[in-house]
Design a protein around this motif. Structure first.
Motif, PDB file in Angstrom:
ATOM      1  N   VAL A   1       0.837  -1.201   0.000  1.00  0.00           N
ATOM      2  CA  VAL A   1       0.000   0.000   0.000  1.00  0.00           C
ATOM      3  C   VAL A   1       0.873   1.252   0.000  1.00  0.00           C
ATOM      4  N   LEU A   2       1.979   1.214   0.733  1.00  0.00           N
ATOM      5  CA  LEU A   2       2.919   2.328   0.696  1.00  0.00           C
ATOM      6  C   LEU A   2       3.545   2.443  -0.689  1.00  0.00           C
ATOM      7  N   ASN A   3       3.790   1.302  -1.326  1.00  0.00           N
ATOM      8  CA  ASN A   3       4.341   1.326  -2.683  1.00  0.00           C
ATOM      9  C   ASN A   3       3.381   2.018  -3.647  1.00  0.00           C
ATOM     10  N   ALA A   4       2.080   1.847  -3.426  1.00  0.00           N
ATOM     11  CA  ALA A   4       1.100   2.535  -4.266  1.00  0.00           C
ATOM     12  C   ALA A   4       1.175   4.050  -4.066  1.00  0.00           C
ATOM     13  N   ARG A   5       1.514   4.482  -2.847  1.00  0.00           N
ATOM     14  CA  ARG A   5       1.719   5.918  -2.589  1.00  0.00           C
ATOM     15  C   ARG A   5       2.919   6.427  -3.381  1.00  0.00           C
ATOM     16  N   ILE A   6       4.001   5.641  -3.403  1.00  0.00           N
ATOM     17  CA  ILE A   6       5.188   6.059  -4.151  1.00  0.00           C
ATOM     18  C   ILE A   6       4.858   6.132  -5.638  1.00  0.00           C
ATOM     19  N   ARG A   7       4.063   5.177  -6.107  1.00  0.00           N
ATOM     20  CA  ARG A   7       3.658   5.219  -7.516  1.00  0.00           C
ATOM     21  C   ARG A   7       2.838   6.477  -7.801  1.00  0.00           C
ATOM     22  N   LYS A   8       1.971   6.856  -6.858  1.00  0.00           N
ATOM     23  CA  LYS A   8       1.177   8.068  -7.039  1.00  0.00           C
ATOM     24  C   LYS A   8       2.080   9.298  -7.109  1.00  0.00           C
ATOM     25  N   ALA A   9       3.144   9.297  -6.284  1.00  0.00           N
ATOM     26  CA  ALA A   9       4.105  10.406  -6.344  1.00  0.00           C
ATOM     27  C   ALA A   9       4.813  10.430  -7.700  1.00  0.00           C
ATOM     28  N   TRP A  10       5.153   9.241  -8.220  1.00  0.00           N
ATOM     29  CA  TRP A  10       5.782   9.168  -9.545  1.00  0.00           C
ATOM     30  C   TRP A  10       4.836   9.687 -10.627  1.00  0.00           C
ATOM     31  N   LEU A  11       3.581   9.343 -10.551  1.00  0.00           N
ATOM     32  CA  LEU A  11       2.608   9.833 -11.528  1.00  0.00           C
ATOM     33  C   LEU A  11       2.509  11.359 -11.485  1.00  0.00           C
ATOM     34  N   ARG A  12       2.758  11.911 -10.295  1.00  0.00           N
ATOM     35  CA  ARG A  12       2.700  13.359 -10.141  1.00  0.00           C
ATOM     36  C   ARG A  12       3.988  14.031 -10.588  1.00  0.00           C
ATOM     37  N   GLY A  13       5.027  13.237 -10.897  1.00  0.00           N
ATOM     38  CA  GLY A  13       6.260  13.815 -11.411  1.00  0.00           C
ATOM     39  C   GLY A  13       7.493  13.579 -10.567  1.00  0.00           C
ATOM     40  N   ALA A  14       7.374  12.866  -9.425  1.00  0.00           N
ATOM     41  CA  ALA A  14       8.534  12.595  -8.579  1.00  0.00           C
ATOM     42  C   ALA A  14       9.506  11.652  -9.291  1.00  0.00           C
ATOM     43  N   GLU A  15      10.798  11.876  -9.072  1.00  0.00           N
ATOM     44  CA  GLU A  15      11.827  11.012  -9.637  1.00  0.00           C
ATOM     45  C   GLU A  15      12.220   9.962  -8.603  1.00  0.00           C
ATOM     46  N   ILE A  16      12.320   8.699  -9.045  1.00  0.00           N
ATOM     47  CA  ILE A  16      12.632   7.586  -8.155  1.00  0.00           C
ATOM     48  C   ILE A  16      13.997   7.021  -8.534  1.00  0.00           C
ATOM     49  N   ALA A  17      14.872   6.844  -7.546  1.00  0.00           N
ATOM     50  CA  ALA A  17      16.159   6.181  -7.740  1.00  0.00           C
ATOM     51  C   ALA A  17      16.239   5.002  -6.776  1.00  0.00           C
ATOM     52  N   TYR A  18      17.065   4.017  -7.131  1.00  0.00           N
ATOM     53  CA  TYR A  18      17.056   2.752  -6.385  1.00  0.00           C
ATOM     54  C   TYR A  18      18.464   2.185  -6.285  1.00  0.00           C
ATOM     55  N   VAL A  19      18.834   1.745  -5.076  1.00  0.00           N
ATOM     56  CA  VAL A  19      20.097   1.050  -4.861  1.00  0.00           C
ATOM     57  C   VAL A  19      19.771  -0.323  -4.273  1.00  0.00           C
ATOM     58  N   GLY A  20      20.168  -1.377  -4.955  1.00  0.00           N
ATOM     59  CA  GLY A  20      19.884  -2.738  -4.518  1.00  0.00           C
ATOM     60  C   GLY A  20      19.722  -3.656  -5.708  1.00  0.00           C
ATOM     61  N   GLU A  21      19.448  -4.925  -5.416  1.00  0.00           N
ATOM     62  CA  GLU A  21      19.184  -5.876  -6.485  1.00  0.00           C
ATOM     63  C   GLU A  21      18.010  -5.377  -7.319  1.00  0.00           C
ATOM     64  N   ALA A  22      18.149  -5.406  -8.627  1.00  0.00           N
ATOM     65  CA  ALA A  22      17.084  -4.920  -9.505  1.00  0.00           C
ATOM     66  C   ALA A  22      15.804  -5.712  -9.250  1.00  0.00           C
ATOM     67  N   VAL A  23      14.726  -5.008  -9.026  1.00  0.00           N
ATOM     68  CA  VAL A  23      13.429  -5.635  -8.757  1.00  0.00           C
ATOM     69  C   VAL A  23      12.384  -4.979  -9.643  1.00  0.00           C
ATOM     70  N   GLU A  24      11.255  -5.629  -9.744  1.00  0.00           N
ATOM     71  CA  GLU A  24      10.159  -5.084 -10.542  1.00  0.00           C
ATOM     72  C   GLU A  24       9.193  -4.353  -9.622  1.00  0.00           C
ATOM     73  N   LEU A  25       9.298  -3.043  -9.618  1.00  0.00           N
ATOM     74  CA  LEU A  25       8.343  -2.225  -8.888  1.00  0.00           C
ATOM     75  C   LEU A  25       7.211  -1.854  -9.846  1.00  0.00           C
ATOM     76  N   THR A  26       6.305  -1.042  -9.419  1.00  0.00           N
ATOM     77  CA  THR A  26       5.159  -0.704 -10.272  1.00  0.00           C
ATOM     78  C   THR A  26       5.338   0.665 -10.920  1.00  0.00           C
ATOM     79  N   TYR A  27       6.585   1.118 -10.991  1.00  0.00           N
ATOM     80  CA  TYR A  27       6.887   2.409 -11.608  1.00  0.00           C
ATOM     81  C   TYR A  27       8.348   2.345 -12.052  1.00  0.00           C
ATOM     82  N   PRO A  28       8.729   3.119 -13.033  1.00  0.00           N
ATOM     83  CA  PRO A  28      10.126   3.127 -13.471  1.00  0.00           C
ATOM     84  C   PRO A  28      11.014   3.843 -12.455  1.00  0.00           C
TER      85      PRO A  28
END
Length: 690
Positions: free
Chosen positions: A391-418
């Motif tokens: 559910v928190l991940n859905a919040r992050i996706r909503k932030a991405w839809l609004r224009g937030a940039e997401i960066a990631y450090v760790g094993e590559a995983v499939e999230l619901t946003y780029p």
């Protein structure tokens, strides 16, 4: 604000509201099927038709109130405000006509439909429909679709509102439901009728306004008016989603979400919703004592005497570990008892995380869950929110839809946003300077560090490196704290707030689990490898790993069977409430510990839940701040650069500690539904790999 009339009553509304929202702001109910506050506008059911009067004259036809905003209305004419009319004969006739069309192909399934009693179509047909139908042709029938082990389909009932399509595309971020065909041949289906793979997929059941999508595990089990409904808190992850538990007798039959915009909005994960059948399977319903290598049933007095004897040895060689589902009351009673016994060996971090010794901000999700909506740059380190808190991940996706940039450090995983993948570990963290500058330039930057980074042997050095990064990027600033820890255990923040940590000279959970203890008291610990030597006392609910190893078993109460306090990952204190009573001879955890203290001669100073909570609040005032997330309210003395300890960070990829989302705790592992979901997921991954 814009002045308009709604059925002759003047109201002031923001211009960006839809006409439907404007009517509801004036206290007028508008029927709808396709419209939902958290989804995009579809405008395809036409049930929300109203009249719009400009200059006292109605338009040529009714308009769909969900698809037009107040600011789109024509300018007022002849010194008369624009008026929205919802009760005229024209509106009534339009709604009658829409309802008649919707019911043309709808089967008369109400007596056997699981949606009966909670069906929007039923309710609105009674309120706004005609008394009969004029359709004499053959009805359309649609084949059932397979959507996996959770969602049952009767697609002939579908009215093509497309709520499910919009949810999986926009909120869940896994667009696996869509429409095929046109006109009368249009159908809702999954791609090649594959199983839904989103961890939020079953929310489409709540969204469906008819009985087309219903709960497969709950099918034909009960009617809503037969169930007692209890508002409580979820413990399947650390988010603390607000839920409603529906029970009949001593059985929990279903779990539904409650609206809380600050935490879970109105969504819950599939595990939260469907692990409930694990509450009645593999339960510990009486005390047990191991003799000659085998467990035998025992009376409570005998079990407490045996426990007291095991805890009466050298205080330096007895210890207690709290598991992931322990409530604050049980941890407080355990901590008080072991301190009274003189033992400093207590820990609430069975996974070995190195947090809790610093200020409270060092282990909280300080931006708050709702604060994600404001974030414009987010860096995830060693966290997979899709598995750890969907559910928190859905919040992050909503932030991405609004224009937030997401960066990631760790094993590559499939999230619901780029996201921008910066590397698998700190050693190959690419463009560190660039990401620091990007976070500095952001208005609301966030760093989210997960248990994949904080449960390693080098996690103290990792925490120091993350803290230094947060300090150099300036994520903690006036009015904003962007340093966040994402927990995976519902009990963790509560335990840290209580100080359920090693005392002076005490051993950590990792040290106690390596052996060398005469007696180890486990408060629902099942996710770690337990020592082969020494006496193990297990207070828990299920016959899981901890009970298999235990020498003495004390049956406790599950989260739906007790009034308890929980603290979520953002530090918000919430009360869970009892929906059913404990199974068999099981007791609430704190009452067991209170009775044990009497046998040990170290009587705890509380005889009721109210007394225990009063003591807990007196010793730890944060527990008195119910439903309050501190956020950036107190930044004094918090410097992320001072977190952790000096050391070398190993060149090992960060990986989430959750490997199977559906089997993370004893309740979920006892659930047949969760086992079926796990098998379906594994099968889908195997097919994808091939």
């Amino acid at each position: 604000m814009t002045k308009i009339l709604v059925d002759g009553v003047e109201v002031d509304v923001p211009p960006e509201l839809t006409l439907l929202q404007a009517c509801e702001a004036a206290g007028v109910e508008i029927p709808r099927f396709c419209y939902h506050e958290r989804l995009s506008i579809a405008g395809n059911c036409r049930m929300c038709l109203i009249e719009v009067k400009v200059g006292g004259k109605s338009g040529p036809k009714p308009v769909a109130s969900c698809a037009q905003q107040v600011k789109d209305l024509p300018p007022p004419r002849d010194n008369m405000l624009n008026e929205l009319v919802t009760k005229s004969e024209a509106v009534k006739k339009a709604r009658n006509g829409v309802m008649e069309f919707l019911l043309i192909n709808h089967p008369l399934d109400c007596p056997i439909c699981d949606q009966g009693g909670e069906c929007d179509l039923q309710d609105q047909a009674m309120a706004y429909g005609r008394g009969g139908s004029r359709f004499d042709e053959n009805k359309r029938a649609v084949e059932e679709k397979f959507m996996g082990p959770l969602v049952k389909t009767v697609m002939t009932r579908c009215i093509l509102c497309t709520r499910c399509v919009r949810f999986v595309t926009e909120v869940a971020g896994v667009p696996e439901i869509g429409a095929i065909g046109r006109g009368e041949d249009m159908e809702i289906t999954t791609y090649l009728e594959a199983s839904l793979s989103s961890e939020l997929s079953a929310n489409v059941i709540d969204l469906c306004p008819v009985g087309a999508l219903t709960s497969k595990p709950y099918a034909f089990n009960a009617r809503p008016w037969e169930l007692s409904k209890t508002q409580t808190v979820d413990v399947m992850d650390a988010l603390g989603s607000n839920i409603r538990v529906d029970a009949r007798g001593d059985a929990v039959l279903r779990v539904l979400p409650r609206v809380n915009d600050e935490i879970n909005e109105e969504w819950i994960s599939d595990k939260t919703r469907y692990a409930e059948d694990g509450l009645s399977r593999q339960r510990l319903d009486r005390p047990y004592i191991r003799e000659n290598g085998k467990l035998r049933p025992a009376a409570w007095a005998e079990a407490l005497d045996a426990t007291a004897k095991a805890l009466s040895g050298n205080p330096a060689r007895i210890g207690a570990i709290a598991g992931d589902l322990a409530c604050a009351e049980s941890m407080k009673a355990t901590l008080d008892l072991f301190r009274a016994l003189g033992s400093p060996n207590t820990d609430c971090r069975p996974d070995g995380a190195v947090i809790g010794a610093g200020p409270r901000q060092s282990y909280l999700f300080n931006s708050t869950v709702a604060g994600i909506d404001e974030a414009d740059s987010i860096l995830l380190i060693g966290a997979n929110p899709r598995l750890e808190a969907p559910v928190l991940n859905a919040r992050i996706r909503k932030a991405w839809l609004r224009g937030a940039e997401i960066a990631y450090v760790g094993e590559a995983v499939e999230l619901t946003y780029p996201y921008t993948h910066l590397g698998r570990s700190f050693a190959d963290f690419k463009d560190r300077g660039a990401i620091v500058q990007k976070l500095k330039a952001a208005q609301r930057p966030m760093i989210v560090v997960g248990m994949g980074a904080l449960t390693r042997p080098d996690s103290a050095a990792v925490l120091q490196a993350v803290g230094a990064l947060a300090a150099s990027a300036g994520v903690v600033r006036e009015g904003w704290n962007g340093f966040n820890v994402l927990h995976t255990a519902a009990a963790r923040v509560g335990g840290l707030d209580l100080g359920f940590l090693p005392g002076a000279g005490g051993k950590s959970a990792r040290e106690m689990l390596q052996g060398g203890m005469d007696t180890l008291f486990l408060l629902g610990v099942d996710e770690v490898e337990l020592p082969k030597s020494g006496t193990v006392i297990y207070l828990g609910t299920h016959g899981d790993a901890g009970a298999h190893r235990a020498d003495i078993i004390l049956p406790g109460a599950a989260y739906t069977e007790k009034d308890a306090t929980w603290v979520n990952t953002e530090g918000r204190v919430q009360y869970g409430r009892r929906a059913t009573f404990p199974k068999g001879e099981a007791k609430e955890d704190w009452t067991i510990l209170r009775a044990l203290s009497g046998v040990l001669g170290k009587v705890l100073p509380y005889d009721s839940l109210a007394d225990l909570r009063a003591k807990m609040i007196a010793d730890h005032p944060t527990f008195g701040q119910v439903d309050y997330a501190p956020g950036a309210a107190d930044l004094a003395g918090f410097d992320p650069a001072k977190l952790g300890a000096a050391g070398d960070v190993a060149n090992v990829p960060f990986a989430s500690p959750i490997f199977d989302f559906y089997l993370t705790n004893p309740i979920a592992r006892a659930s047949k539904t969760m086992a079926e979901c796990s098998r379906a997921k594994a099968g889908a991954l195997k097919v994808a790999a091939e």
